[in-house]
Design an enzyme around this catalytic site. Structure first.
Site, PDB file in Angstrom:
ATOM      1  N   ARG A 191       0.826  -1.221   0.000  1.00 39.55           N
ATOM      2  CA  ARG A 191       0.000   0.000   0.000  1.00 39.55           C
ATOM      3  C   ARG A 191       0.858   1.269   0.000  1.00 39.55           C
ATOM      4  O   ARG A 191       0.526   2.270   0.653  1.00 39.55           O
ATOM      5  CB  ARG A 191      -0.937   0.036   1.222  1.00 39.55           C
ATOM      6  CG  ARG A 191      -1.829  -1.151   1.378  1.00 39.55           C
ATOM      7  CD  ARG A 191      -2.998  -1.165   0.413  1.00 39.55           C
ATOM      8  NE  ARG A 191      -3.934  -2.196   0.771  1.00 39.55           N
ATOM      9  CZ  ARG A 191      -3.929  -3.442   0.255  1.00 39.55           C
ATOM     10  NH1 ARG A 191      -3.039  -3.776  -0.670  1.00 39.55           N
ATOM     11  NH2 ARG A 191      -4.816  -4.333   0.645  1.00 39.55           N
ATOM     12  N   SER A 206     -10.538   0.653   3.747  1.00 40.02           N
ATOM     13  CA  SER A 206      -9.751   0.405   4.963  1.00 40.02           C
ATOM     14  C   SER A 206      -9.173   1.721   5.461  1.00 40.02           C
ATOM     15  O   SER A 206      -8.503   2.425   4.699  1.00 40.02           O
ATOM     16  CB  SER A 206      -8.593  -0.549   4.670  1.00 40.02           C
ATOM     17  OG  SER A 206      -9.088  -1.725   4.104  1.00 40.02           O
ATOM     18  N   GLU A 222      -4.301   4.808   6.316  1.00 41.08           N
ATOM     19  CA  GLU A 222      -4.037   4.513   4.887  1.00 41.08           C
ATOM     20  C   GLU A 222      -4.385   5.661   3.923  1.00 41.08           C
ATOM     21  O   GLU A 222      -3.562   6.017   3.088  1.00 41.08           O
ATOM     22  CB  GLU A 222      -4.796   3.242   4.489  1.00 41.08           C
ATOM     23  CG  GLU A 222      -4.446   2.780   3.085  1.00 41.08           C
ATOM     24  CD  GLU A 222      -5.195   1.535   2.658  1.00 41.08           C
ATOM     25  OE1 GLU A 222      -4.851   0.449   3.135  1.00 41.08           O
ATOM     26  OE2 GLU A 222      -6.126   1.654   1.837  1.00 41.08           O
TER      27      GLU A 222
HETATM   28  P1  FAD Z   1      -8.092   9.639  -4.911  1.00 34.75           P
HETATM   29  O1  FAD Z   1      -8.740   9.327  -3.621  1.00 34.75           O
HETATM   30  O2  FAD Z   1      -8.680  10.715  -5.738  1.00 34.75           O
HETATM   31  O3  FAD Z   1      -6.555   9.956  -4.646  1.00 34.75           O
HETATM   32  C1  FAD Z   1      -5.781   9.138  -3.830  1.00 34.75           C
HETATM   33  C2  FAD Z   1      -4.346   9.706  -3.784  1.00 34.75           C
HETATM   34  O4  FAD Z   1      -3.764   9.620  -5.096  1.00 34.75           O
HETATM   35  C3  FAD Z   1      -4.317  11.193  -3.434  1.00 34.75           C
HETATM   36  O5  FAD Z   1      -3.134  11.410  -2.693  1.00 34.75           O
HETATM   37  C4  FAD Z   1      -4.248  11.897  -4.783  1.00 34.75           C
HETATM   38  O6  FAD Z   1      -3.609  13.160  -4.691  1.00 34.75           O
HETATM   39  C5  FAD Z   1      -3.422  10.906  -5.607  1.00 34.75           C
HETATM   40  N1  FAD Z   1      -3.774  10.897  -7.038  1.00 34.75           N
HETATM   41  C6  FAD Z   1      -4.991  10.665  -7.569  1.00 34.75           C
HETATM   42  N2  FAD Z   1      -4.911  10.676  -8.926  1.00 34.75           N
HETATM   43  C7  FAD Z   1      -3.609  10.913  -9.229  1.00 34.75           C
HETATM   44  C8  FAD Z   1      -2.892  11.054 -10.455  1.00 34.75           C
HETATM   45  N3  FAD Z   1      -3.478  10.935 -11.660  1.00 34.75           N
HETATM   46  N4  FAD Z   1      -1.556  11.333 -10.394  1.00 34.75           N
HETATM   47  C9  FAD Z   1      -0.936  11.448  -9.192  1.00 34.75           C
HETATM   48  N5  FAD Z   1      -1.554  11.327  -8.000  1.00 34.75           N
HETATM   49  C10 FAD Z   1      -2.878  11.062  -8.026  1.00 34.75           C
HETATM   50  N6  FAD Z   1      -7.740   0.304  -1.994  1.00 34.75           N
HETATM   51  C11 FAD Z   1      -7.047  -0.827  -2.193  1.00 34.75           C
HETATM   52  O7  FAD Z   1      -5.825  -0.789  -2.364  1.00 34.75           O
HETATM   53  N7  FAD Z   1      -7.665  -2.042  -2.176  1.00 34.75           N
HETATM   54  C12 FAD Z   1      -8.991  -2.173  -2.003  1.00 34.75           C
HETATM   55  O8  FAD Z   1      -9.507  -3.286  -2.023  1.00 34.75           O
HETATM   56  C13 FAD Z   1      -9.761  -0.995  -1.776  1.00 34.75           C
HETATM   57  N8  FAD Z   1     -11.076  -1.080  -1.528  1.00 34.75           N
HETATM   58  C14 FAD Z   1     -11.802   0.056  -1.286  1.00 34.75           C
HETATM   59  C15 FAD Z   1     -13.166  -0.052  -1.026  1.00 34.75           C
HETATM   60  C16 FAD Z   1     -13.928   1.077  -0.779  1.00 34.75           C
HETATM   61  C17 FAD Z   1     -15.411   0.932  -0.499  1.00 34.75           C
HETATM   62  C18 FAD Z   1     -13.313   2.345  -0.813  1.00 34.75           C
HETATM   63  C19 FAD Z   1     -14.143   3.589  -0.599  1.00 34.75           C
HETATM   64  C20 FAD Z   1     -11.956   2.480  -1.063  1.00 34.75           C
HETATM   65  C21 FAD Z   1     -11.175   1.335  -1.303  1.00 34.75           C
HETATM   66  N9  FAD Z   1      -9.799   1.397  -1.557  1.00 34.75           N
HETATM   67  C22 FAD Z   1      -9.082   0.255  -1.785  1.00 34.75           C
HETATM   68  C23 FAD Z   1      -9.097   2.703  -1.554  1.00 34.75           C
HETATM   69  C24 FAD Z   1      -9.171   3.448  -2.931  1.00 34.75           C
HETATM   70  O9  FAD Z   1     -10.300   3.053  -3.664  1.00 34.75           O
HETATM   71  C25 FAD Z   1      -7.930   3.226  -3.786  1.00 34.75           C
HETATM   72  O10 FAD Z   1      -6.789   3.655  -3.109  1.00 34.75           O
HETATM   73  C26 FAD Z   1      -8.016   3.948  -5.143  1.00 34.75           C
HETATM   74  O11 FAD Z   1      -6.908   3.633  -5.950  1.00 34.75           O
HETATM   75  C27 FAD Z   1      -8.120   5.459  -5.004  1.00 34.75           C
HETATM   76  O12 FAD Z   1      -8.456   5.976  -6.278  1.00 34.75           O
HETATM   77  P2  FAD Z   1      -9.076   7.418  -6.453  1.00 34.75           P
HETATM   78  O13 FAD Z   1      -9.113   7.719  -7.925  1.00 34.75           O
HETATM   79  O14 FAD Z   1     -10.348   7.527  -5.740  1.00 34.75           O
HETATM   80  O15 FAD Z   1      -7.946   8.289  -5.762  1.00 34.75           O
HETATM   81  P1  NAP Z   2     -10.409 -10.671   4.648  1.00 31.98           P
HETATM   82  O1  NAP Z   2     -10.404 -11.578   3.484  1.00 31.98           O
HETATM   83  O2  NAP Z   2     -11.471 -10.809   5.693  1.00 31.98           O
HETATM   84  O3  NAP Z   2      -8.991 -10.722   5.368  1.00 31.98           O
HETATM   85  C1  NAP Z   2      -8.716  -9.915   6.525  1.00 31.98           C
HETATM   86  C2  NAP Z   2      -7.282  -9.453   6.430  1.00 31.98           C
HETATM   87  O4  NAP Z   2      -6.425 -10.565   6.454  1.00 31.98           O
HETATM   88  C3  NAP Z   2      -7.062  -8.710   5.129  1.00 31.98           C
HETATM   89  O5  NAP Z   2      -6.767  -7.420   5.487  1.00 31.98           O
HETATM   90  C4  NAP Z   2      -5.937  -9.443   4.422  1.00 31.98           C
HETATM   91  O6  NAP Z   2      -4.798  -8.632   4.212  1.00 31.98           O
HETATM   92  C5  NAP Z   2      -5.502 -10.533   5.389  1.00 31.98           C
HETATM   93  N1  NAP Z   2      -5.494 -11.850   4.697  1.00 31.98           N
HETATM   94  C6  NAP Z   2      -6.531 -12.702   4.549  1.00 31.98           C
HETATM   95  N2  NAP Z   2      -6.124 -13.834   3.935  1.00 31.98           N
HETATM   96  C7  NAP Z   2      -4.814 -13.678   3.689  1.00 31.98           C
HETATM   97  C8  NAP Z   2      -3.826 -14.516   3.075  1.00 31.98           C
HETATM   98  N3  NAP Z   2      -4.112 -15.726   2.628  1.00 31.98           N
HETATM   99  N4  NAP Z   2      -2.571 -14.036   2.975  1.00 31.98           N
HETATM  100  C9  NAP Z   2      -2.260 -12.807   3.415  1.00 31.98           C
HETATM  101  N5  NAP Z   2      -3.148 -11.982   4.024  1.00 31.98           N
HETATM  102  C10 NAP Z   2      -4.402 -12.407   4.161  1.00 31.98           C
HETATM  103  O7  NAP Z   2     -10.400  -9.141   4.142  1.00 31.98           O
HETATM  104  P2  NAP Z   2     -11.584  -8.214   3.646  1.00 31.98           P
HETATM  105  O8  NAP Z   2     -11.733  -7.101   4.582  1.00 31.98           O
HETATM  106  O9  NAP Z   2     -12.774  -9.034   3.259  1.00 31.98           O
HETATM  107  O10 NAP Z   2     -10.937  -7.611   2.304  1.00 31.98           O
HETATM  108  C11 NAP Z   2     -10.686  -8.446   1.200  1.00 31.98           C
HETATM  109  C12 NAP Z   2      -9.539  -7.888   0.378  1.00 31.98           C
HETATM  110  O11 NAP Z   2      -9.909  -6.595  -0.146  1.00 31.98           O
HETATM  111  C13 NAP Z   2      -8.264  -7.679   1.176  1.00 31.98           C
HETATM  112  O12 NAP Z   2      -7.167  -8.013   0.380  1.00 31.98           O
HETATM  113  C14 NAP Z   2      -8.260  -6.198   1.483  1.00 31.98           C
HETATM  114  O13 NAP Z   2      -6.961  -5.638   1.561  1.00 31.98           O
HETATM  115  C15 NAP Z   2      -8.988  -5.615   0.279  1.00 31.98           C
HETATM  116  N6  NAP Z   2      -9.678  -4.373   0.678  1.00 31.98           N
HETATM  117  C16 NAP Z   2      -8.919  -3.240   0.791  1.00 31.98           C
HETATM  118  C17 NAP Z   2      -9.508  -2.046   1.133  1.00 31.98           C
HETATM  119  C18 NAP Z   2      -8.689  -0.772   1.178  1.00 31.98           C
HETATM  120  O14 NAP Z   2      -9.277   0.311   1.251  1.00 31.98           O
HETATM  121  N7  NAP Z   2      -7.388  -0.840   1.149  1.00 31.98           N
HETATM  122  C19 NAP Z   2     -10.868  -1.989   1.413  1.00 31.98           C
HETATM  123  C20 NAP Z   2     -11.591  -3.182   1.356  1.00 31.98           C
HETATM  124  C21 NAP Z   2     -10.997  -4.367   0.963  1.00 31.98           C
HETATM  125  P3  NAP Z   2      -4.602  -7.622   2.976  1.00 31.98           P
HETATM  126  O15 NAP Z   2      -5.473  -6.455   3.299  1.00 31.98           O
HETATM  127  O16 NAP Z   2      -3.164  -7.296   3.058  1.00 31.98           O
HETATM  128  O17 NAP Z   2      -4.983  -8.288   1.714  1.00 31.98           O
END
Ligand code: FAD
Ligand code: NAP
Length: 339
Positions: A164, A238, A334
């Protein structure tokens, strides 16, 4: 390129916080992006690139900065040996792109379905889900480097991706990403599903040899069942990163918490599920003023209506404190502060 003043950012951040940007421009080409950079320089404004607003923390007023909504479109494919290169404009929707690849039989990003936001932000935090990360499929990133005042093409290695995190997240505002090149596979061989929750879901559906479409459908169904839709409940996914701890720290914790959820991370470290830690501290489903902790996933903080960033950060501090008191673990936020 038109710069607008006093624009509400409520619709541009998935927490749905009320906020006003003093300067706002939407750019749809590299030319317009450079014009916006020049404008910001002339007015001595900071540059704040914006995508879908799903990973940002927005204060009530965004002043002394030009919010640059990067909406550059484009999707192009090129054959590269046995793989396919996919060049995507930063303004494309991430989820629509994933769906497009699945419909075209291209594998590599299907487990990252339903991640909100735009393609341009995907490298910023090296998005990941269900064991796949952007770094696994990314070939290069094209960006305008505001320090060197030129467009640069950064290879996967040069993006310094980690969990991340990336070069872009560590240098906010320096790189304005305009396009991303992914390397996808047209083979029907898929990598093994490592996540227990996803495996269980596939088994429950009677799917023993999942195809591309099965993974996509299952990830979408699982996410819809667990995560709040930002259109209905404001959130940024998250709120905290999963903490990484040493083997000795894990051993100590396991003595007190035998059910602790941990996954190996590298040779000697372990990743803890932050949601589990927060849940153990009793926060799941709790309301705190106009913000709160989501009832189905403690890692997601929510806007219950008229919440603000100030309240949210206060709640985050309380959560961090109780997790530290119980587990001696520091939680790191995050999403990025948009200021
Ligand atoms: P923004 O929120 O608009 O920006 C995020 C950051 O990137 C800011 O710092 C911004 O300045 C910068 N930025 C945006 N566009 C650019 C660009 N073109 N050039 C340079 N910098 C830029 N994230 C995960 O990793 N895994 C997930 O599973 C995941 N699940 C999510 C679920 C939900 C319900 C929500 C609400 C969020 C989730 N996220 C997840 C977080 C988020 O969706 C991601 O990080 C996504 O990539 C953000 O995209 P955005 O376009 O909305 O970025
Ligand atoms: P989940 O499957 O219930 O798992 C809980 C946590 O355990 C997750 O955070 C995941 O880490 C870790 N995990 C589970 N199985 C794993 C494995 N086999 N090896 C390594 N790590 C493991 O998680 P969930 O909340 O339903 O989310 C599902 C996936 O979507 C996850 O990968 C999560 O990161 C992603 N997600 C991300 C965001 C975001 O905003 N970043 C939001 C929603 C969902 P990791 O998170 O490192 O994968």
């Amino acid at each position: 390129m038109i710069v607008q003043n006093h624009i509400s950012l409520k619709e541009f951040n998935t927490f749905g916080f009320e906020s006003t940007a003093s300067y706002f421009a939407s750019v749809t080409s590299e030319c317009e992006l450079v014009e916006a950079v020049v404008y910001a320089r002339e007015k001595d404004l900071k540059l704040l690139p914006l995508g879908g607003g799903s990973n940002i923390l927005v204060p009530a007023a965004v002043e002394n900065a030009l919010v640059m909504h990067i909406n550059i479109p484009g999707i192009e494919t090129k054959k590269a040996g046995s793989e396919i290169e996919l060049v995507l404009g930063a303004g494309e929707s991430w989820h629509d792109t994933v769906e497009w690849t699945v419909n075209h039989g291209l594998s590599g990003i299907e487990a990252m379905a339903l991640i909100p936001g735009q393609v341009g932000a995907a490298p910023v935090q090296n998005i990941g889900a269900y064991g796949t990360e952007l770094k696994d499929v990314l070939k290069s990133v094209r960006a305008y480097d505001t320090k060197e005042n030129q467009f640069v093409e950064l290879s996967n290695n040069e993006c310094h991706f980690s969990y991340r995190d990336s070069l872009f997240k560590r240098n906010p505002g320096r790189y304005l990403i305009t396009s991303v090149c992914l390397l996808l596979s047209s083979s029907s061989e898929l990598s093994e599903v490592k996540y227990g929750g996803l495996n269980q879901y596939l088994q429950d559906q009677g799917i023993t040899h999942p195809k591309l479409q099965d993974i996509f459908n299952s990830v979408c169904a699982l996410r819809r069942s667990k995560l709040p839709d930002p259109i209905e409940i404001g959130n940024a996914g998250s709120f905290f990163k999963n903490p990484i701890i040493s083997g000795s720290h894990l051993q100590t914790l396991k003595e007190k918490w035998p059910n602790l959820v941990a996954y190996p991370e590298g040779e000697s470290h372990h990743k803890l599920a932050a949601g589990w830690l927060i849940d153990q501290c009793g926060w799941k489903g709790q309301k705190f003023g106009n913000v709160g902790v989501y009832s189905k996933q403690a890692l997601v903080l929510i806007n219950c209506g008229d919440g603000s960033l100030v309240e949210l950060m206060e709640l985050a501090e309380h959560i961090k404190k109780s997790v530290y008191q119980n587990f001696s673990v520091h939680l790191e936020i995050e999403p990025q502060l948009f200021a």
